[in-house]
Design a protein around this motif. Structure first.
Motif, PDB file in Angstrom:
ATOM      1  N   VAL A  50      28.041 -46.814 -54.216  1.00 48.71           N
ATOM      2  CA  VAL A  50      27.350 -45.674 -53.601  1.00 48.71           C
ATOM      3  C   VAL A  50      26.939 -46.072 -52.186  1.00 48.71           C
ATOM      4  O   VAL A  50      26.461 -47.181 -51.954  1.00 48.71           O
ATOM      5  CB  VAL A  50      26.080 -45.283 -54.394  1.00 48.71           C
ATOM      6  N   ILE A  51      27.116 -45.142 -51.252  1.00 51.07           N
ATOM      7  CA  ILE A  51      26.683 -45.330 -49.867  1.00 51.07           C
ATOM      8  C   ILE A  51      25.762 -44.172 -49.510  1.00 51.07           C
ATOM      9  O   ILE A  51      26.095 -43.007 -49.739  1.00 51.07           O
ATOM     10  CB  ILE A  51      27.871 -45.294 -48.877  1.00 51.07           C
ATOM     11  N   GLY A  52      24.621 -44.489 -48.924  1.00 50.37           N
ATOM     12  CA  GLY A  52      23.738 -43.493 -48.343  1.00 50.37           C
ATOM     13  C   GLY A  52      23.715 -43.699 -46.842  1.00 50.37           C
ATOM     14  O   GLY A  52      23.657 -44.846 -46.377  1.00 50.37           O
ATOM     15  N   VAL A  53      23.787 -42.637 -46.066  1.00 50.62           N
ATOM     16  CA  VAL A  53      23.823 -42.751 -44.607  1.00 50.62           C
ATOM     17  C   VAL A  53      22.587 -42.089 -44.017  1.00 50.62           C
ATOM     18  O   VAL A  53      22.288 -40.934 -44.311  1.00 50.62           O
ATOM     19  CB  VAL A  53      25.101 -42.097 -44.025  1.00 50.62           C
ATOM     20  N   LEU A  54      21.880 -42.861 -43.179  1.00 53.10           N
ATOM     21  CA  LEU A  54      20.687 -42.373 -42.500  1.00 53.10           C
ATOM     22  C   LEU A  54      20.856 -42.529 -41.005  1.00 53.10           C
ATOM     23  O   LEU A  54      21.360 -43.562 -40.546  1.00 53.10           O
ATOM     24  CB  LEU A  54      19.454 -43.201 -42.909  1.00 53.10           C
ATOM     25  N   LYS A  55      20.451 -41.538 -40.266  1.00 49.67           N
ATOM     26  CA  LYS A  55      20.493 -41.613 -38.816  1.00 49.67           C
ATOM     27  C   LYS A  55      19.062 -41.722 -38.292  1.00 49.67           C
ATOM     28  O   LYS A  55      18.170 -41.034 -38.760  1.00 49.67           O
ATOM     29  CB  LYS A  55      21.195 -40.384 -38.251  1.00 49.67           C
ATOM     30  N   GLY A  56      18.888 -42.612 -37.317  1.00 50.57           N
ATOM     31  CA  GLY A  56      17.572 -42.823 -36.734  1.00 50.57           C
ATOM     32  C   GLY A  56      17.204 -41.743 -35.735  1.00 50.57           C
ATOM     33  O   GLY A  56      17.990 -40.842 -35.447  1.00 50.57           O
ATOM     34  N   LYS A  57      15.989 -41.859 -35.196  1.00 54.93           N
ATOM     35  CA  LYS A  57      15.499 -40.890 -34.208  1.00 54.93           C
ATOM     36  C   LYS A  57      16.179 -41.062 -32.857  1.00 54.93           C
ATOM     37  O   LYS A  57      16.390 -40.103 -32.143  1.00 54.93           O
ATOM     38  CB  LYS A  57      13.989 -41.076 -34.012  1.00 54.93           C
ATOM     39  N   GLY A  58      16.488 -42.317 -32.520  1.00 51.21           N
ATOM     40  CA  GLY A  58      17.053 -42.587 -31.204  1.00 51.21           C
ATOM     41  C   GLY A  58      18.551 -42.432 -31.163  1.00 51.21           C
ATOM     42  O   GLY A  58      19.238 -42.547 -32.175  1.00 51.21           O
ATOM     43  N   ASN A  59      19.069 -42.146 -29.965  1.00 50.46           N
ATOM     44  CA  ASN A  59      20.513 -42.039 -29.765  1.00 50.46           C
ATOM     45  C   ASN A  59      21.106 -43.422 -29.565  1.00 50.46           C
ATOM     46  O   ASN A  59      20.421 -44.344 -29.122  1.00 50.46           O
ATOM     47  CB  ASN A  59      20.821 -41.170 -28.540  1.00 50.46           C
ATOM     48  N   GLY A  60      22.389 -43.533 -29.846  1.00 46.95           N
ATOM     49  CA  GLY A  60      23.070 -44.812 -29.648  1.00 46.95           C
ATOM     50  C   GLY A  60      22.672 -45.808 -30.722  1.00 46.95           C
ATOM     51  O   GLY A  60      22.300 -45.437 -31.826  1.00 46.95           O
ATOM     52  N   GLY A  61      22.741 -47.054 -30.359  1.00 45.90           N
ATOM     53  CA  GLY A  61      22.349 -48.103 -31.285  1.00 45.90           C
ATOM     54  C   GLY A  61      23.468 -48.497 -32.222  1.00 45.90           C
ATOM     55  O   GLY A  61      24.518 -47.871 -32.281  1.00 45.90           O
TER      56      GLY A  61
END
Length: 169
Positions: free
Chosen positions: A58-69
């Motif tokens: 299983v993979i869960g994907v989360l995106k942060g608040k900031g762009n890039g990275g």
């Protein structure tokens, strides 16, 4: 290192999850119940979920608040060992010949706790793939996930994992 207060708030739920996983161990590539619990928890927290990588991964994907990275992976293993549990714990294995003797129930639970915290705060730049790997105990579950395209599909640049040491203070 002090505990993060919000994570302390997850302790009761996480303890219940770990004890449930411990009582219902599944060996490599048979982690159907475990991966279902993981996927349901992640979805319930609003995390994008992908199932079936490397079989039961299983993979869960989360995106942060900031762009890039960077795009990093945080990895935990889910499988148990094909052996009897010789404890008297209230949450001991209910399945003969199956036992979370290496602590992967704990690894899975710790990564769920991290995923919940990261989802709530999103206090990072880039993205995080929380990777729940099957068949770590000699079954090459990590290789199976990579062979299924995990690194390219999710753009993972680095993967971090850990292993507990039960006898260590």
């Amino acid at each position: 290192m002090p505990n993060i207060e919000r994570i302390d708030g997850f302790a009761e739920e996480l303890t219940a999850i770990r004890r449930d996983l411990h009582a219902h161990p599944e060996i490599g590539f048979e982690e159907v119940r475990t991966s279902g619990i993981v996927a349901d928890k992640l979805k319930g927290w609003g995390i994008e979920v992908h199932r079936g990588l490397g079989g039961t991964g299983v993979i869960g994907v989360l995106k942060g608040k900031g762009n890039g990275g960077k795009r990093i992976g945080l990895r935990a293993d889910m499988d148990a060992l094909p052996m009897e549990e010789n404890t008297n714990l209230k949450w001991r294995s209910t399945i003969p010949g199956r036992f979370h003797g290496c602590g992967h129930d704990g690894h899975t639970t710790m990564l769920l706790g991290a995923a919940q915290h990261l989802c709530e705060t999103r206090n990072f730049t880039g993205s995080v793939a929380v990777i729940f790997q099957p068949a770590e105990e000699g079954g090459a579950g990590g290789k199976a996930m990579v062979d299924d395209g995990m690194m390219d599909r999710f753009g993972v640049q680095e993967v971090y994992g850990m292993h507990n040491q039960p006898g260590m203070p």
